[in-house]
Motif scaffolding. Structure first.
Motif, mmCIF file in Angstrom:
data_model
loop_
_atom_site.group_PDB
_atom_site.id
_atom_site.type_symbol
_atom_site.label_atom_id
_atom_site.label_comp_id
_atom_site.label_asym_id
_atom_site.label_seq_id
_atom_site.Cartn_x
_atom_site.Cartn_y
_atom_site.Cartn_z
ATOM 1 N N PRO A 90 -1.072 -2.049 40.587
ATOM 2 C CA PRO A 90 -1.587 -1.225 40.100
ATOM 3 C C PRO A 90 -2.043 -0.067 41.088
ATOM 4 O O PRO A 90 -2.015 1.230 40.785
ATOM 5 C CB PRO A 90 -3.203 -1.385 39.457
ATOM 6 N N GLU A 91 -2.180 -0.233 42.388
ATOM 7 C CA GLU A 91 -2.953 0.786 43.439
ATOM 8 C C GLU A 91 -1.919 1.552 43.897
ATOM 9 O O GLU A 91 -2.089 2.648 44.217
ATOM 10 C CB GLU A 91 -2.947 -0.117 44.373
ATOM 11 N N LEU A 92 -0.103 1.257 43.370
ATOM 12 C CA LEU A 92 0.397 2.255 44.010
ATOM 13 C C LEU A 92 0.588 3.338 42.973
ATOM 14 O O LEU A 92 1.003 4.752 43.258
ATOM 15 C CB LEU A 92 1.793 1.290 43.283
ATOM 16 N N PHE A 93 0.145 3.139 41.588
ATOM 17 C CA PHE A 93 0.530 4.856 40.684
ATOM 18 C C PHE A 93 -0.905 5.646 41.201
ATOM 19 O O PHE A 93 -0.682 6.743 41.038
ATOM 20 C CB PHE A 93 0.018 3.874 39.180
ATOM 21 N N ASN A 94 -1.598 5.063 41.527
ATOM 22 C CA ASN A 94 -2.541 6.349 42.528
ATOM 23 C C ASN A 94 -1.652 6.578 43.782
ATOM 24 O O ASN A 94 -2.546 7.400 44.580
ATOM 25 C CB ASN A 94 -4.048 6.217 42.666
ATOM 26 N N ARG A 95 -0.970 6.105 44.614
ATOM 27 C CA ARG A 95 -0.838 5.878 45.629
ATOM 28 C C ARG A 95 1.310 6.816 46.391
ATOM 29 O O ARG A 95 1.268 7.466 46.941
ATOM 30 C CB ARG A 95 -0.918 4.881 46.975
ATOM 31 N N ILE A 96 1.687 6.694 44.631
ATOM 32 C CA ILE A 96 3.083 7.079 45.000
ATOM 33 C C ILE A 96 3.320 8.028 44.241
ATOM 34 O O ILE A 96 2.969 8.515 42.856
ATOM 35 C CB ILE A 96 4.013 6.339 44.935
ATOM 36 N N GLN A 97 3.973 9.162 45.036
ATOM 37 C CA GLN A 97 4.590 10.499 44.373
ATOM 38 C C GLN A 97 5.026 10.117 42.041
ATOM 39 O O GLN A 97 6.049 8.955 43.194
ATOM 40 C CB GLN A 97 5.156 11.531 44.824
ATOM 41 N N LEU A 98 5.149 10.205 41.486
ATOM 42 C CA LEU A 98 5.741 10.149 40.832
ATOM 43 C C LEU A 98 7.429 10.284 40.709
ATOM 44 O O LEU A 98 7.806 8.830 40.029
ATOM 45 C CB LEU A 98 5.900 11.402 39.589
ATOM 46 N N GLN A 99 8.424 11.126 41.597
ATOM 47 C CA GLN A 99 10.085 10.568 41.294
ATOM 48 C C GLN A 99 10.386 9.509 42.376
ATOM 49 O O GLN A 99 10.856 9.152 42.165
ATOM 50 C CB GLN A 99 10.250 11.526 42.274
ATOM 51 N N TYR A 100 8.954 8.855 43.440
ATOM 52 C CA TYR A 100 9.257 7.531 43.825
ATOM 53 C C TYR A 100 9.386 6.104 43.022
ATOM 54 O O TYR A 100 9.827 5.529 42.569
ATOM 55 C CB TYR A 100 8.498 7.094 45.199
ATOM 56 N N LEU A 101 8.350 6.709 42.531
ATOM 57 C CA LEU A 101 8.282 5.696 41.243
ATOM 58 C C LEU A 101 9.254 5.215 40.256
ATOM 59 O O LEU A 101 9.752 4.578 40.302
ATOM 60 C CB LEU A 101 6.593 5.661 40.619
ATOM 61 N N ALA A 102 9.329 6.971 39.465
ATOM 62 C CA ALA A 102 10.505 6.871 38.330
ATOM 63 C C ALA A 102 11.745 6.002 39.672
ATOM 64 O O ALA A 102 12.774 5.247 38.842
ATOM 65 C CB ALA A 102 10.971 8.242 38.564
#
Length: 188
Positions: free
Chosen positions: A158-170
């Motif tokens: 879950p910690e990724l969602f507050n630390r990573i830009q949406l484009q990288y997550l997608a």
């Protein structure tokens, strides 16, 4: 070196003597957000333990960046191709945050495996864990929807969602930013 040692011990419990053999070899390195740890244009000759910060690994496919890995505190990052085949890596590792790393030369790390059975066992356990992770990711991409992959990542990291830009997550989840935004908003 708290996160690094905790991560190492979670893979395989090492004696104090084995840990000291690593501690005497690693060097502390502080790098700024935006730096590249390695890329296909350079030969990276170190294993890096992430003590603090966030790193992403990506490669290009048809001119498009594809993110395939995120490294957080306690993770280990190195170009597998360089480590195993002594070739330049195909991926780029970019710092998404300022990072504190502990680094050891690849060759010295391999020597630890040859000199110490505990480190050899640790290396085998690390490789086994990486294979299981790779298999799980492969299965997820073959059999699960984008929404299911998103949900699993939300539960596991879950910690990724507050630390990573949406484009990288997608990119990591194998979908467009629009699709990820819709999933996050609950729109199908």
């Amino acid at each position: 070196m708290v996160k690094t040692l905790e991560s190492i011990q979670n893979i395989y419990k090492l004696s104090d003597v084995a840990i000291e053999s690593l501690k005497s070899e690693v060097k502390l390195k502080s790098l700024k957000k935006g730096n590249l740890l390695f890329s296909p244009q350079s030969r990276h000759l170190y294993i890096s333990f992430i003590e603090k910060g966030l790193i992403r690994a990506y490669a290009f496919n048809e001119g498009k960046e594809i993110t395939f890995w995120f490294g957080l505190e306690g993770d280990i990052v190195f170009p597998y191709r360089t480590y195993l085949k002594h070739e330049i890596s195909y991926e780029t590792a970019e710092l998404l945050e300022d990072c504190i790393l502990y680094q050891i030369p690849l060759l010295r790390f391999q020597e630890l495996f040859l000199q110490n059975i505990e480190w050899a066992t640790w290396g085998r356990k690390f490789a086994e864990n990486q294979m299981v992770d790779l298999e799980q990711k492969f299965i997820a991409y073959q059999f699960k929807s984008a929404s299911q992959r998103h949900e699993e990542l939300l539960i596991s990291k879950p910690e990724l969602f507050n630390r990573i830009q949406l484009q990288y997550l997608a990119s990591y989840l194998g979908m467009s930013q629009v699709s990820l935004s819709r999933i996050r908003a609950g729109i199908q």
